[in-house]
Design an enzyme around this catalytic site. Structure first.
Site, PDB file in Angstrom:
ATOM      1  NE  ARG A  63      -1.598  -2.462   2.733  1.00  0.00           N
ATOM      2  CZ  ARG A  63      -1.888  -3.738   2.438  1.00  0.00           C
ATOM      3  NH1 ARG A  63      -3.055  -4.040   1.994  1.00  0.00           N
ATOM      4  NH2 ARG A  63      -1.006  -4.695   2.628  1.00  0.00           N
ATOM      5  CB  THR A  64       3.339   2.569   2.426  1.00  0.00           C
ATOM      6  OG1 THR A  64       2.535   2.061   3.483  1.00  0.00           O
ATOM      7  CG2 THR A  64       3.899   3.914   2.814  1.00  0.00           C
ATOM      8  CE  LYS A  91      26.380  -5.972  -5.371  1.00  0.00           C
ATOM      9  NZ  LYS A  91      26.639  -4.958  -6.392  1.00  0.00           N
ATOM     10  NE  ARG A 113       6.861   0.601   5.188  1.00  0.00           N
ATOM     11  CZ  ARG A 113       5.626   0.081   5.124  1.00  0.00           C
ATOM     12  NH1 ARG A 113       5.472  -1.191   4.841  1.00  0.00           N
ATOM     13  NH2 ARG A 113       4.570   0.832   5.343  1.00  0.00           N
ATOM     14  CG  HIS A 141       3.061   3.862   8.736  1.00  0.00           C
ATOM     15  ND1 HIS A 141       3.223   4.733   7.679  1.00  0.00           N
ATOM     16  CD2 HIS A 141       2.650   2.683   8.182  1.00  0.00           C
ATOM     17  CE1 HIS A 141       2.924   4.098   6.549  1.00  0.00           C
ATOM     18  NE2 HIS A 141       2.578   2.866   6.827  1.00  0.00           N
TER      19      HIS A 141
HETATM   20  N1   CP Z   1      -0.424   0.027   5.886  1.00  0.00           N
HETATM   21  C1   CP Z   1       0.764  -0.283   5.353  1.00  0.00           C
HETATM   22  O1   CP Z   1       1.780   0.282   5.727  1.00  0.00           O
HETATM   23  O2   CP Z   1       0.739  -1.269   4.409  1.00  0.00           O
HETATM   24  P1   CP Z   1       2.006  -1.744   3.562  1.00  0.00           P
HETATM   25  O3   CP Z   1       2.936  -2.456   4.524  1.00  0.00           O
HETATM   26  O4   CP Z   1       1.455  -2.670   2.508  1.00  0.00           O
HETATM   27  O5   CP Z   1       2.659  -0.539   2.995  1.00  0.00           O
END
Ligand code: CP
Length: 313
Positions: A63-64, A91, A113, A141
């Site tokens: 999603r993100t 590596k 992320r 998040h």
């Molecule tokens: N909600 C969320 O962070 O989903 P993803 O891990 O798929 O990005």
């Protein structure tokens, strides 16, 4: 009452903790305008033309990552993506060296992320680009909490005064932490619920009610936010069994009947059906889970636009 603001104070978005309520309102209001762009036949504006955004994903994401990529494309930014697999991280390259290498290519923004809490903060100290935290370890998040707030406001017309129940694996959830910061700042009443092994100590000192009874948590709730059981972050025995977890903490249609008649159900995804949520609830009339995904694009467009200085009309 908050004073309206027209710009964000920082050039980074590292967490909700650092945001003032007026800045949260600004992002949500801007996202409303961005959502209108997504409803047009041609879903593109020239706002970030000539700007480069790098998406660094050191942890899996559906999603993100896709949401940020779509948001960047809708704003006409030049985008580059990097995941751990297929990069020199495999590596043995350090995060700092990867960051400095990317920085040498002069990106304007980096979306990151990472499995380690604080990794985007480190990047913000070594890079000149604006850093957007797309989820760091168990810490925050921020764009997830913002899209959650946008979805609640869209459905309920407000955030203040709502009873929000957040249920599940509280110990490992960055979504929980960002939502707690946001919902308490805007005046929602929050109750959190999970098994004792998955409730971190000190939550009750953050101005939220803590319970181990899901029935008590959903009682009269306007919003029920389910959190995923994060097996991949559990190093030890946190749950006797998945079946027992569902019996005591799973959201079922029967439990929905205890909530407000117009309650909505949210989940940041990915969902574990039959673990934290029954499919009948996930796909039922209460569910706004796919609205959350759709709104994520508008919210991320708003964040990118505001961090770029909000220059283009
Ligand atoms: N909600 C969320 O962070 O989903 P993803 O891990 O798929 O990005």
């Amino acid at each position: 009452m908050t004073t309206a603001t027209t710009a964000l104070r920082s050039r980074h978005l590292l967490g909700i903790e650092e945001l003032e309520t007026a800045e949260i309102d600004l992002i949500l209001d801007t996202a409303l305008a961005m959502k209108e762009v997504g409803a047009r036949p041609i879903k593109k504006v020239p706002t970030l033309r000539g700007r480069t955004v790098v998406n660094l994903f050191f942890e899996p994401s559906t999603r993100t990552r896709m949401s940020f990529e779509l948001a960047e494309k809708r704003l006409s930014a030049d985008t580059l993506g990097m995941t751990t697999v297929g990069s020199s991280v495999t590596k043995g390259e350090t995060l700092s060296d990867t960051a400095r290498t990317i920085e040498a290519m002069a990106p304007d923004m980096i979306v990151m992320r990472h499995a380690s809490s604080g990794a985007p903060h480190h990047l913000s100290r070594v890079c000149r680009a604006s850093i957007i935290n797309a989820g760091d370890g168990t810490h925050e998040h921020p764009t997830q909490a913002l899209l959650d707030a946008f979805t609640i406001r869209e459905r309920k017309g407000r955030l203040s005064g709502l009873r929000v129940a957040i249920i599940g694996d509280l110990a490992h959830s960055r979504v929980l932490r960002s939502n707690l910061w946001l919902l308490t700042k805007v005046g929602a009443s929050v109750v959190v619920c999970g098994p004792a092994t998955l409730v971190p100590p000190g939550l009750d000192q953050l101005g939220v009610q803590v319970t181990h009874s899901i029935d008590e948590a959903v009682d009269g709730a306007d919003v029920i936010m389910m959190l995923r059981v994060q097996h991949e972050r559990m190093h030890g025995l946190f749950l006797p069994s998945v079946r027992e977890y569902f019996t005591f903490f799973g959201l079922t249609p029967a439990r929905m009947r205890r909530a407000h008649p117009e309650a909505i159900v949210m989940h940041p995804g990915p969902m574990n059906r039959g673990v934290e949520i029954d499919s009948e609830v996930a796909d039922g009339p209460w569910s706004v889970i796919l609205d959350q995904v759709a709104n994520g694009v508008a919210v991320r467009m708003a964040v990118l636009y505001l961090l770029a200085g909000g220059e283009e009309g």
